[in-house]
Design an enzyme around this catalytic site. Structure first.
Site, short mmCIF file in Angstrom:
data_model
loop_
_atom_site.label_atom_id
_atom_site.label_comp_id
_atom_site.label_asym_id
_atom_site.label_seq_id
_atom_site.Cartn_x
_atom_site.Cartn_y
_atom_site.Cartn_z
N ARG A 46 0.85 -1.21 0.00
CA ARG A 46 0.00 0.00 0.00
C ARG A 46 0.88 1.24 0.00
NH1 ARG A 46 -1.83 1.84 4.52
NH2 ARG A 46 -2.48 -0.14 5.41
N TYR A 98 -16.64 16.18 -16.18
CA TYR A 98 -17.00 14.76 -16.10
C TYR A 98 -18.04 14.53 -15.00
CZ TYR A 98 -16.33 9.79 -15.22
OH TYR A 98 -16.53 8.45 -15.02
N ASP A 170 -7.73 18.47 -14.99
CA ASP A 170 -8.05 17.11 -15.43
C ASP A 170 -7.68 17.04 -16.92
OD1 ASP A 170 -9.25 14.81 -16.47
OD2 ASP A 170 -11.00 14.95 -15.17
N LYS A 195 -8.29 5.82 -19.46
CA LYS A 195 -8.61 6.25 -20.82
C LYS A 195 -7.37 6.15 -21.73
CE LYS A 195 -12.37 6.98 -18.54
NZ LYS A 195 -12.79 8.28 -18.04
C1 LIG Z 1 -13.27 8.76 -16.75
C2 LIG Z 1 -12.97 10.12 -16.31
C3 LIG Z 1 -12.73 10.42 -14.96
C4 LIG Z 1 -12.87 9.37 -13.87
O1 LIG Z 1 -11.92 8.38 -13.97
P1 LIG Z 1 -12.16 6.83 -13.54
O2 LIG Z 1 -10.90 6.18 -13.95
O3 LIG Z 1 -13.37 6.36 -14.28
O4 LIG Z 1 -12.40 6.83 -12.08
C5 LIG Z 1 -12.40 11.71 -14.63
N1 LIG Z 1 -12.32 12.68 -15.56
C6 LIG Z 1 -12.56 12.43 -16.87
C7 LIG Z 1 -12.45 13.54 -17.84
C8 LIG Z 1 -12.89 11.15 -17.28
O5 LIG Z 1 -13.13 10.92 -18.57
#
Ligand SMILES: *Cc1c(COP(=O)(O)O)cnc(C)c1O
Length: 379
Positions: A46, A98, A170, A195
């Site tokens: 962890r 998001y 982000d 992603k």
């Molecule tokens: C998918 C996504 C998230 C969240 O991420 P997870 O891996 O699904 O927890 C946050 N911001 C954006 C722009 C996303 O596309």
């Protein structure tokens, strides 16, 4: 070193004990100690794991940052950032971000006395107006999900510095291949590595990158204390995905451009939201801060009924109807009922996110096949 070379080698050294070219999956929860607290740098997974360390180094290098931290999901990474705050602190956040980020802010963190103010961050003046002495964080997503709106990261960084607040970006949609917010003055970059970084729709993971050691130490403390860490196998998958980020992104951009132009010219299509059109509102800023425009877009038909949208959503054969994005395969999604279902309808409509809006994550298949698939589905 050229970025493409850096992407291949980021974080990865041949394994010192065996010479293995690829970082091994250190699938171990604990590590032997020769005397209490005497060990080779790892005591418990962890707190740290060698496969994760390699990935965290790669994360840092990809964003030209000093430090990277890996989390078990994108929202876990976001959650860790919010733990930097105290009750009474204010966060100015982008309006059409998001849906899961909105849900985390509005339904979990708001109960702990953090105040969230949602503004249209494409106009920096809106952010400036929302600043108060309690503003501690600006949360920006650019391009936004799903309308591909662009926020000027440099202008936001100037504002956050003046206000003594942290700027968090982000960067999931652009990926580090197209945009590097730390270079533009952001304090923290967040990614859903699920992603483009993973890139193969086979892993859930989050990332944070930063330059400040103080921030890194605080976020590392949060990471190991609240425990939302990814497992070694997941770290390996993302390390492997990163090695082809540049070639995948080149194809995502190429295909994205072709599909966006096809949709824009289609007589049944009303609007296409893609930040590479010269007449799109954020184009100049996108050109300034991004290297290319990516494979994410959304569109609406002239027939605004949900039925017309459903026909397309159910009608594509190659492009699968699914949440998520950034994988090698193309996906289509209905934000109103899927990714953004947790945003109240009135708020959604006010943000320009109609019931018939469809989002596309254009993959790396042959562009002509994707266009033919959309053509037959739109009819
Ligand atoms: C998918 C996504 C998230 C969240 O991420 P997870 O891996 O699904 O927890 C946050 N911001 C954006 C722009 C996303 O596309």
């Amino acid at each position: 070193m050229n970025r493409d070379t850096k992407i291949i080698h980021a974080g990865v050294e041949p394994d010192p004990s065996t010479g293995a070219i690829m970082t091994p999956i250190f699938q171990s929860s604990t590590f032997v100690q020769s005397a209490p607290n005497e060990h080779k740098g790892y005591d418990y997974s962890r707190a740290g794991n060698p496969t994760r360390t390699a990935l965290e180094k790669a994360f840092a290098e990809l964003e030209n940052g000093k430090y990277g931290l890996a989390f078990s999901s994108g929202v876990a990474a976001t959650d860790a950032v919010l733990r930097l705050l105290k009750p009474g602190d204010e966060v100015i956040a982008a309006k059409d971000m998001y849906g899961g980020t909105y849900r985390l802010f509005a339904t979990l963190w708001a109960d702990f006395g953090i105040k969230f103010i949602y503004v249209d961050t494409t106009d920096v003046a809106n952010v400036e107006k929302a600043l108060t002495p309690n503003t501690r964080m600006l949360w920006v997503e650019t391009p936004t999900n799903p309308l591909m709106k662009i926020t000027d990261i440099e202008a936001m960084a100037a504002l956050s510095q003046k206000a003594g607040a942290l700027l968090v970006v982000d960067n999931t949609f652009a990926s580090p291949y197209l945009q590097n917010p730390l270079d533009l003055g952001a304090d923290i970059v967040m990614h859903s590595a699920t992603k483009y970084l993973g890139g193969h729709s086979d892993v859930i993971m989050g990332a944070l990158m930063m330059n400040s050691q103080e921030l890194r130490d605080k976020l590392y403390y949060i990471q190991k204390s609240s425990g939302a860490v990814p497992g070694p196998f997941d770290c390996f998958l993302v390390l492997r995905g990163i090695k082809t980020l540049h070639v995948r992104m080149q194809r995502h951009c190429e295909n994205g451009r072709k599909v966006a132009q096809f949709l824009k010219a289609h007589p049944k299509v009303k609007n296409v939201y893609w930040c590479g059109f010269e007449d799109s509102p954020g184009y100049q800023i996108a050109r300034k801060q991004m290297r290319d425009f990516g494979g994410m877009m959304s569109f609406e038909l002239k027939d605004a009924s949900i039925e017309a949208a459903l026909k397309v959503l159910k009608g594509t054969k190659i492009i699968a109807l699914a949440e998520s994005l950034g994988g090698v395969e193309s996906l289509i999604n209905h934000p109103a009922s899927m990714t953004h279902a947790s945003v109240p309808r009135e708020e959604r409509l006010a943000n320009g996110l109609s019931d018939s809006l469809m989002r596309l994550s254009i993959g790396i298949e042959d562009a002509e096949d994707l266009i033919a698939d959309l053509q037959q589905a739109i009819g």
